[in-house]
Design an enzyme around this catalytic site. Structure first.
Site, PDB file in Angstrom:
ATOM      1  N   SER A 178       0.789  -1.228   0.000  1.00  0.00           N
ATOM      2  CA  SER A 178       0.000   0.000   0.000  1.00  0.00           C
ATOM      3  C   SER A 178       0.820   1.275   0.000  1.00  0.00           C
ATOM      4  CB  SER A 178      -0.941   0.018   1.210  1.00  0.00           C
ATOM      5  OG  SER A 178      -0.204  -0.028   2.422  1.00  0.00           O
ATOM      6  N   HIS A 206      -5.402  -3.678  -2.589  1.00  0.00           N
ATOM      7  CA  HIS A 206      -5.120  -2.676  -3.613  1.00  0.00           C
ATOM      8  C   HIS A 206      -5.022  -3.261  -5.022  1.00  0.00           C
ATOM      9  CE1 HIS A 206      -4.417   0.489  -0.622  1.00  0.00           C
ATOM     10  NE2 HIS A 206      -3.892  -0.487   0.111  1.00  0.00           N
ATOM     11  N   LYS A 236     -12.158   0.253  -1.563  1.00  0.00           N
ATOM     12  CA  LYS A 236     -11.184   0.903  -2.436  1.00  0.00           C
ATOM     13  C   LYS A 236     -11.723   0.891  -3.864  1.00  0.00           C
ATOM     14  CE  LYS A 236      -7.453  -0.087   0.772  1.00  0.00           C
ATOM     15  NZ  LYS A 236      -8.293  -0.695   1.846  1.00  0.00           N
TER      16      LYS A 236
END
Length: 384
Positions: A178, A206, A236
């Protein structure tokens, strides 16, 4: 810590340029935001596909609230597992090519659930040095022997695996890191897991929605097997909230029966599950979002390399620029803020000492004009 020590401790954080405070956002999540009364172009969000404020997600959640109400009301095992939760779990499992999936309120809760349910005293868990804090905390809470290997150092990992007497072994890694934006060598990690009879647990917070045609890092790299466990967050790229674990039906059944962070918490609002379903449809039907995102990544890297910004090896929307000292990173972030750009300065302990950075994150919602304006501004900010 005693209450009288708090003032001194907070002052020390300020002197080290580590003091953090929240900033109030007054608009929905987007690339153009109002933060504490001022307008900014934001390069700070993990909303990689620009779905957090998408009308279809909003409408799906609205319709679900009218049907299912607002709160979950109970844990999943008591009276809080709604039909829409089940539908979302089945859709997530199919999307990722796994037998079953389980929804969680957060990635933090999912990481605790998996690791503490699979390993304990007498077992061993092996984790990359740059793993997310939630993975590290879960490893510590498991009470298993916790061994950390150098970032992406497969040779050291194999040495640790070969020397452990533990019967149950688990390798835990981020698929995309990240703070650096680089990736774990997942295929080679699975080879090691197979060789040493270990579980491989992948946190793809991610990568989900961005890599592998949106289906994530494990799908992109062709991973499969009974000992593969896949986790991704939904706040996300998916634009919603929460997380899910996808694995074999047997593993999911084990989590339902043993994972404390699943058993002893109220179910997510059912409306969020409806929004997840809408998000999956958009990820499948609108590949242009990922294409535009990759174009922006390429353009940003090209533009920054022309003026010798210190870029890291990342093909993902996470593009960190290492500054070094905390105060220098804060100063550059402040200069960008004055010019109308919201770019966070990331400092220790989130990142190692001496690696304070600007963490630029890109979204499919960013326009070409916004990106070019940021590049111009960064060049100006670095002028002597």
């Amino acid at each position: 810590m005693r209450s009288q020590d708090l003032s001194a401790a907070l002052l020390e954080l300020q002197q080290q340029h580590r003091f953090r405070q929240r900033h109030i956002v007054e608009t929905p999540q987007s690339c153009a935001m109002i933060i504490e009364g001022k307008r900014y172009i934001a390069f700070a969000s993990n909303d990689y596909l620009g779905l957090a404020n998408h009308p279809q997600l909003i409408e799906a959640a609205r319709e679900a609230m009218l049907r299912w109400g607002v709160g979950g009301g109970a844990s999943h095992l008591v009276a809080g597992h709604f039909a829409i939760h089940q539908e979302a779990e089945e859709a997530l499992a199919a999307f990722c090519g796994r037998e079953a999936a389980l929804l969680f309120s957060s990635g933090y809760a999912a990481n605790q659930a998996v690791i503490t349910s699979l390993v304990g005293r007498g077992d061993a868990v092996f984790a990359d040095k740059l793993n997310h804090a939630s993975l590290n905390d879960a490893c510590l809470l498991s009470r298993a022997t916790f061994r950390r290997f150098r970032h992406n150092d497969l040779q050291q990992l194999e040495q640790l695996l070969a020397s452990t007497p533990a019967r149950t072994r688990l390798i835990a890694v981020d698929a995309v890191y990240s703070m650096d934006g680089d990736e774990a060598p997942l295929k080679k990690l699975q080879d090691l897991a197979d060789k040493y009879d270990a579980w491989l647990y992948i946190d793809d917070a991610h990568g989900f929605g961005v890599l592998g045609d949106g289906r994530g890092s494990a799908v992109e790299q062709g991973l499969h097997g009974e000992r593969l466990i896949y986790m991704a967050t939904l706040g996300k790229a998916a634009g919603v909230a929460g997380a899910f674990v996808a694995a074999s039906s047997q593993l999911i059944a084990w989590l339902v029966n043993t994972a404390r962070s699943y058993i002893f918490t109220t179910a997510q609002p059912p409306a969020l599950a409806a929004a997840v379903l809408a998000s999956l449809r958009l990820m499948a039907d609108e590949p242009w979002r990922r294409h535009r995102l990759q174009q922006s990544v390429s353009r940003l890297r090209e533009g920054l390399s022309e003026v010798n910004f210190p870029l890291m090896a990342s093909r993902t929307p996470i593009q960190p620029i290492i500054i070094g000292r905390n105060e220098q990173a804060l100063l550059l972030a402040a200069q960008l803020k004055e010019r109308g750009f919201w770019v966070p300065a990331i400092r220790p302990p989130t990142v190692p000492e001496g690696t304070a950075r600007l963490r630029l994150t890109l979204s499919a919602a960013h326009t070409q004009d916004q990106l070019e304006a940021l590049l111009d501004c960064m060049v100006q900010a670095m002028q002597p």
